[in-house]
Design an enzyme around this catalytic site. Structure first.
Site, PDB file in Angstrom:
ATOM      1  N   CYS A  96       1.187  -1.135  -0.407  1.00 32.73           N
ATOM      2  CA  CYS A  96       0.257   0.182  -0.046  1.00 32.73           C
ATOM      3  C   CYS A  96       0.988   1.578  -0.154  1.00 32.73           C
ATOM      4  O   CYS A  96       2.486   1.010   0.275  1.00 32.73           O
ATOM      5  CB  CYS A  96      -0.598  -0.108   1.377  1.00 32.73           C
ATOM      6  SG  CYS A  96      -1.946  -1.351   1.458  1.00 32.73           S
ATOM      7  N   ASP A  97       0.854   2.385  -0.440  1.00 35.10           N
ATOM      8  CA  ASP A  97       0.657   3.848  -0.052  1.00 35.10           C
ATOM      9  C   ASP A  97      -0.147   5.152   0.129  1.00 35.10           C
ATOM     10  O   ASP A  97      -1.027   4.252  -0.560  1.00 35.10           O
ATOM     11  CB  ASP A  97       1.679   4.444  -1.163  1.00 35.10           C
ATOM     12  CG  ASP A  97       2.541   5.108  -0.850  1.00 35.10           C
ATOM     13  OD1 ASP A  97       3.842   4.941  -0.248  1.00 35.10           O
ATOM     14  OD2 ASP A  97       2.364   6.315  -1.322  1.00 35.10           O
TER      15      ASP A  97
END
Length: 230
Positions: free
Chosen positions: A110-111
Site C-alpha cells: 500500500c501507499d
C-alpha cells in the site's frame, strides 16, 4: 474463492510496517505476517497523486517479491502468496509459490499521500513542514489518496486500485498543533495527517469516505481485490 476471514484458506503477507494498517487487517479478521519493502520512495515521482501511490505500491510489491524469491525454498507448505499494494492495476507476475491449485498466499502492499490545494504531500521532511501542514488543514480541508495492490504469488495475478477521501477540519488550536509536533507521530505519516489521533479527532468536522482509507487500508477495496486474485 471468497476472502472471508472465517476458515481462512490462504496466507497473507502485509507489505507494510504501518501500525494502523496492521490493526485494520487484524480487525478484518485475517491472520497475516508482515514484510517491509526497503525502497527509496523519493526516487519515484509522478505528477498525479493516483499515479504516484500506484507506482509506489508496485515498487514495494516488486521489492518484497524479490525478497520472497530469495527465500522461496524455505516455503514447505505449498501455499501461495497474495500481494496487495494500493492503486489500480492488473498484471501477471512470475509464479513464486507452487501450482495454481495450491492454497494461495496473498501479499498486500500500500501507499498513501495527502493532497492539499492540488499539491501532493508525503511525510513531512521536518517539524517546520509538519507544523505548516497542520496549520493549513485548520479550518480547511484535504484529501487522502490511498493505494492497495494485491498479488497472488501462486498465479502471478496482480490487482490494485486507489481510493480517495475528503477530510474537513474545524479550526485547530495552535497549542494542539505544537503538542502534535513535539510528540512527533505526525512526522511519520503522509501529509502529517492522522485523524484517529485523540488530539486531532475532536477537530475533524467531516470525513467524506471511509476512515479506514484515511488510516491507510480501505477495507472494502482490500477485500474485493483479494477476491479478484484468488
Amino acid at each position: 474463492m471468497d476472502s472471508t476471514s472465517l476458515n481462512q484458506q490462504f496466507k497473507i503477507i502485509l507489505g507494510s510496517s504501518s501500525i494502523a494498517r496492521k490493526q485494520i487487517l487484524s480487525d478484518m479478521g485475517f491472520q497475516f505476517t508482515t514484510m517491509y519493502a526497503d525502497i527509496d520512495e523519493k526516487a519515484i515521482r509522478k505528477e498525479k497523486p493516483e499515479d504516484l501511490v500506484m507506482a509506489l505500491a508496485e515498487a514495494k510489491a516488486d521489492a518484497i517479491v524479490g525478497k520472497l524469491q530469495n527465500i522461496k525454498n524455505q516455503e514447505t507448505d505449498g501455499k501461495s502468496t497474495l500481494v496487495i499494494a494500493a492503486d489500480t492495476v492488473e498484471k501477471v507476475e512470475p509464479k513464486l509459490h507452487g501450482s495454481e491449485d495450491a492454497e494461495p498466499t496473498l501479499l498486500i502492499t500500500c501507499d498513501q499521500v495527502v493532497v492539499y490545494e492540488g499539491a501532493i504531500r508525503e511525510k513531512p521532511s521536518d517539524k517546520e513542514e509538519a507544523r505548516q501542514f497542520l496549520k493549513d488543514y485548520s479550518g480547511g480541508h484535504a484529501a487522502t489518496v490511498s493505494s492497495v495492490l494485491v498479488t497472488n504469488l501462486n498465479t502471478g495475478l496482480k490487482k490494485g486500485e486507489w481510493d480517495k477521501v475528503e477530510i474537513h477540519f474545524h479550526d485547530i488550536p495552535e497549542e494542539i498543533i505544537e503538542n502534535l509536533i513535539e510528540e512527533g507521530i505526525v512526522l511519520n505519516v503522509a501529509g502529517g495527517l492522522i485523524i484517529e489521533h485523540p488530539l486531532v479527532l475532536p477537530y475533524v468536522k467531516q470525513v467524506v469516505g471511509g476512515t479506514d482509507s484515511v488510516m491507510g487500508l480501505p477495507k472494502a477495496l482490500t477485500r474485493r481485490l483479494m477476491n479478484e486474485v484468488l
